[in-house]
Scaffold this motif. Structure first.
Motif, PDB file in Angstrom:
ATOM      1  N   ILE A 120      18.750 -38.266 -26.213  1.00 31.03           N
ATOM      2  CA  ILE A 120      19.971 -39.051 -26.063  1.00 31.03           C
ATOM      3  C   ILE A 120      20.341 -39.087 -24.583  1.00 31.03           C
ATOM      4  N   LEU A 121      20.566 -40.269 -24.063  1.00 30.22           N
ATOM      5  CA  LEU A 121      21.146 -40.393 -22.728  1.00 30.22           C
ATOM      6  C   LEU A 121      22.654 -40.408 -22.873  1.00 30.22           C
ATOM      7  N   VAL A 122      23.345 -39.523 -22.159  1.00 34.05           N
ATOM      8  CA  VAL A 122      24.805 -39.559 -22.097  1.00 34.05           C
ATOM      9  C   VAL A 122      25.181 -39.987 -20.681  1.00 34.05           C
ATOM     10  N   SER A 123      25.902 -41.091 -20.595  1.00 31.56           N
ATOM     11  CA  SER A 123      26.266 -41.633 -19.289  1.00 31.56           C
ATOM     12  C   SER A 123      27.743 -42.003 -19.279  1.00 31.56           C
ATOM     13  N   GLY A 124      28.234 -42.267 -18.102  1.00 30.67           N
ATOM     14  CA  GLY A 124      29.638 -42.649 -17.942  1.00 30.67           C
ATOM     15  C   GLY A 124      30.034 -42.522 -16.489  1.00 30.67           C
ATOM     16  N   SER A 130      21.478 -29.777 -23.314  1.00 28.00           N
ATOM     17  CA  SER A 130      21.637 -30.909 -22.402  1.00 28.00           C
ATOM     18  C   SER A 130      21.067 -30.582 -21.034  1.00 28.00           C
ATOM     19  N   TYR A 131      20.589 -31.615 -20.384  1.00 25.64           N
ATOM     20  CA  TYR A 131      19.960 -31.545 -19.062  1.00 25.64           C
ATOM     21  C   TYR A 131      20.805 -32.389 -18.124  1.00 25.64           C
ATOM     22  N   ASP A 132      21.317 -31.788 -17.055  1.00 30.02           N
ATOM     23  CA  ASP A 132      22.167 -32.483 -16.088  1.00 30.02           C
ATOM     24  C   ASP A 132      21.280 -33.083 -14.990  1.00 30.02           C
ATOM     25  N   ALA A 133      20.983 -34.359 -15.126  1.00 29.80           N
ATOM     26  CA  ALA A 133      20.038 -35.003 -14.212  1.00 29.80           C
ATOM     27  C   ALA A 133      20.545 -34.997 -12.773  1.00 29.80           C
ATOM     28  N   ASP A 134      21.841 -35.184 -12.583  1.00 24.87           N
ATOM     29  CA  ASP A 134      22.372 -35.291 -11.223  1.00 24.87           C
ATOM     30  C   ASP A 134      22.283 -33.954 -10.478  1.00 24.87           C
ATOM     31  N   SER A 135      22.630 -32.849 -11.157  1.00 26.71           N
ATOM     32  CA  SER A 135      22.527 -31.552 -10.485  1.00 26.71           C
ATOM     33  C   SER A 135      21.080 -31.111 -10.343  1.00 26.71           C
ATOM     34  N   ARG A 136      20.240 -31.445 -11.326  1.00 23.53           N
ATOM     35  CA  ARG A 136      18.823 -31.089 -11.229  1.00 23.53           C
ATOM     36  C   ARG A 136      18.153 -31.845 -10.084  1.00 23.53           C
ATOM     37  N   ALA A 137      18.567 -33.068  -9.845  1.00 25.54           N
ATOM     38  CA  ALA A 137      17.992 -33.842  -8.735  1.00 25.54           C
ATOM     39  C   ALA A 137      18.226 -33.106  -7.422  1.00 25.54           C
ATOM     40  N   LYS A 138      19.411 -32.549  -7.253  1.00 24.10           N
ATOM     41  CA  LYS A 138      19.704 -31.791  -6.030  1.00 24.10           C
ATOM     42  C   LYS A 138      18.839 -30.541  -5.952  1.00 24.10           C
ATOM     43  N   GLY A 139      18.641 -29.876  -7.086  1.00 21.19           N
ATOM     44  CA  GLY A 139      17.820 -28.676  -7.107  1.00 21.19           C
ATOM     45  C   GLY A 139      16.360 -28.943  -6.809  1.00 21.19           C
ATOM     46  N   LEU A 140      15.889 -30.128  -7.187  1.00 20.47           N
ATOM     47  CA  LEU A 140      14.472 -30.446  -6.985  1.00 20.47           C
ATOM     48  C   LEU A 140      14.103 -30.519  -5.508  1.00 20.47           C
ATOM     49  N   SER A 199      23.349 -38.353 -17.233  1.00 22.90           N
ATOM     50  CA  SER A 199      23.167 -38.996 -15.936  1.00 22.90           C
ATOM     51  C   SER A 199      24.187 -40.108 -15.768  1.00 22.90           C
ATOM     52  N   ALA A 200      24.818 -40.135 -14.614  1.00 21.49           N
ATOM     53  CA  ALA A 200      25.799 -41.185 -14.337  1.00 21.49           C
ATOM     54  C   ALA A 200      25.117 -42.526 -14.060  1.00 21.49           C
ATOM     55  N   ILE A 201      23.862 -42.488 -13.592  1.00 18.12           N
ATOM     56  CA  ILE A 201      23.254 -43.730 -13.090  1.00 18.12           C
ATOM     57  C   ILE A 201      21.994 -44.190 -13.827  1.00 18.12           C
ATOM     58  N   LEU A 202      21.499 -43.425 -14.796  1.00 13.74           N
ATOM     59  CA  LEU A 202      20.213 -43.776 -15.402  1.00 13.74           C
ATOM     60  C   LEU A 202      20.244 -45.135 -16.092  1.00 13.74           C
ATOM     61  N   LEU A 203      21.390 -45.501 -16.655  1.00  6.76           N
ATOM     62  CA  LEU A 203      21.495 -46.814 -17.302  1.00  6.76           C
ATOM     63  C   LEU A 203      21.176 -47.951 -16.337  1.00  6.76           C
ATOM     64  N   GLU A 204      21.382 -47.703 -15.060  1.00  5.32           N
ATOM     65  CA  GLU A 204      21.154 -48.739 -14.052  1.00  5.32           C
ATOM     66  C   GLU A 204      19.672 -48.938 -13.755  1.00  5.32           C
ATOM     67  N   TRP A 264      18.505 -42.966 -27.764  1.00  3.41           N
ATOM     68  CA  TRP A 264      19.854 -43.514 -27.905  1.00  3.41           C
ATOM     69  C   TRP A 264      20.594 -43.395 -26.583  1.00  3.41           C
ATOM     70  N   LYS A 265      21.440 -44.383 -26.344  1.00  6.91           N
ATOM     71  CA  LYS A 265      22.259 -44.396 -25.132  1.00  6.91           C
ATOM     72  C   LYS A 265      23.720 -44.264 -25.557  1.00  6.91           C
ATOM     73  N   LEU A 266      24.338 -43.161 -25.157  1.00  2.00           N
ATOM     74  CA  LEU A 266      25.726 -42.878 -25.508  1.00  2.00           C
ATOM     75  C   LEU A 266      26.556 -42.941 -24.228  1.00  2.00           C
ATOM     76  N   VAL A 267      27.621 -43.723 -24.249  1.00  2.00           N
ATOM     77  CA  VAL A 267      28.468 -43.886 -23.065  1.00  2.00           C
ATOM     78  C   VAL A 267      29.841 -43.283 -23.332  1.00  2.00           C
ATOM     79  N   VAL A 268      30.298 -42.470 -22.386  1.00  2.00           N
ATOM     80  CA  VAL A 268      31.630 -41.867 -22.441  1.00  2.00           C
ATOM     81  C   VAL A 268      32.571 -42.714 -21.585  1.00  2.00           C
TER      82      VAL A 268
END
Length: 198
Positions: A6-10, A30-40, A113-118, A128-132
């Motif tokens: 499930i993608l959770v975005s907003g 859940s996996y926080d894509a934005d914080s993991r990107a910084k860690g990578l 992820s805040a931006i993956l939908l883009e 599934w894509k779930l938007v908050v």
């Protein structure tokens, strides 16, 4: 149920973290894509090398680590550079998510992820894509309290993101996190809809 993602975005201030805590409490990781990107940047040497190659040696600090402020200032000043960096970071995040996903026992897992939908080219692994969502005034109050930011700063950050309407148009399900409607019943409806629970 087979394994599914499930993608959770907003947008900023919509309260994605609060929604994720509710999913986590139900045993769905859940996996926080934005914080993991910084860690990578610290763990993926190939990614760091590619970023330095694109952005210049001055994005490295004296200890050989990424100077995030310098990179951010360069990206802010150049949409072309931002696109090049995103083209490097996003695939690295998706590879990292795949590795993380293999370690999870739950048939359901979330990528936040805040931006993956883009980036539709990256959505193939999301079932599934779930938007908050939340009203603008609620979001602004949350951001001001959390980040001690001015209204002008908040407006600029919001303007750089997609609108709720644009996200909702791509969503399979929407959770309204307005501080009035309870979150858990909305999640239960979603989990029943995808047949994770009866």
């Amino acid at each position: 149920m087979e394994r599914a993602n499930i993608l959770v975005s907003g947008g900023i201030g919509c309260g994605k973290s609060f929604v994720l805590e509710a999913f986590n409490a139900l045993g769905i990781p859940s996996y926080d894509a934005d914080s993991r990107a910084k860690g990578l940047y610290d763990t993926d040497s190939a990614l760091l090398a590619a970023v330095v190659d694109s952005a210049g040696e001055d994005v490295l600090s004296s200890d050989g680590r990424l100077d995030r402020r310098m990179l951010a200032s360069k990206i802010f000043a150049s949409p072309e550079l931002r696109a090049r960096i995103e083209a490097l970071v996003h695939p690295a995040v998706m590879r990292d998510f795949a590795r993380w996903r293999d370690e999870q026992d739950c048939p359901l897992a979330i990528m936040e992820s805040a931006i993956l939908l883009e980036h539709p080219e990256l959505l193939a692994d999301m079932d599934w894509k779930l938007v908050v969502t939340a009203p603008m005034e609620v979001r602004m109050k949350r951001i001001a309290a959390r980040d001690n930011a001015t209204g002008e700063q908040i407006a600029a950050r919001m303007a750089s993101q997609w609108s709720d309407e644009r996200r909702v148009a791509l969503a399979d399900f929407v959770i309204e996190n307005d501080g009035i409607q309870a979150i858990l019943p909305q999640i239960i409806v979603f989990l029943k809809q995808i047949k994770f629970i009866r």
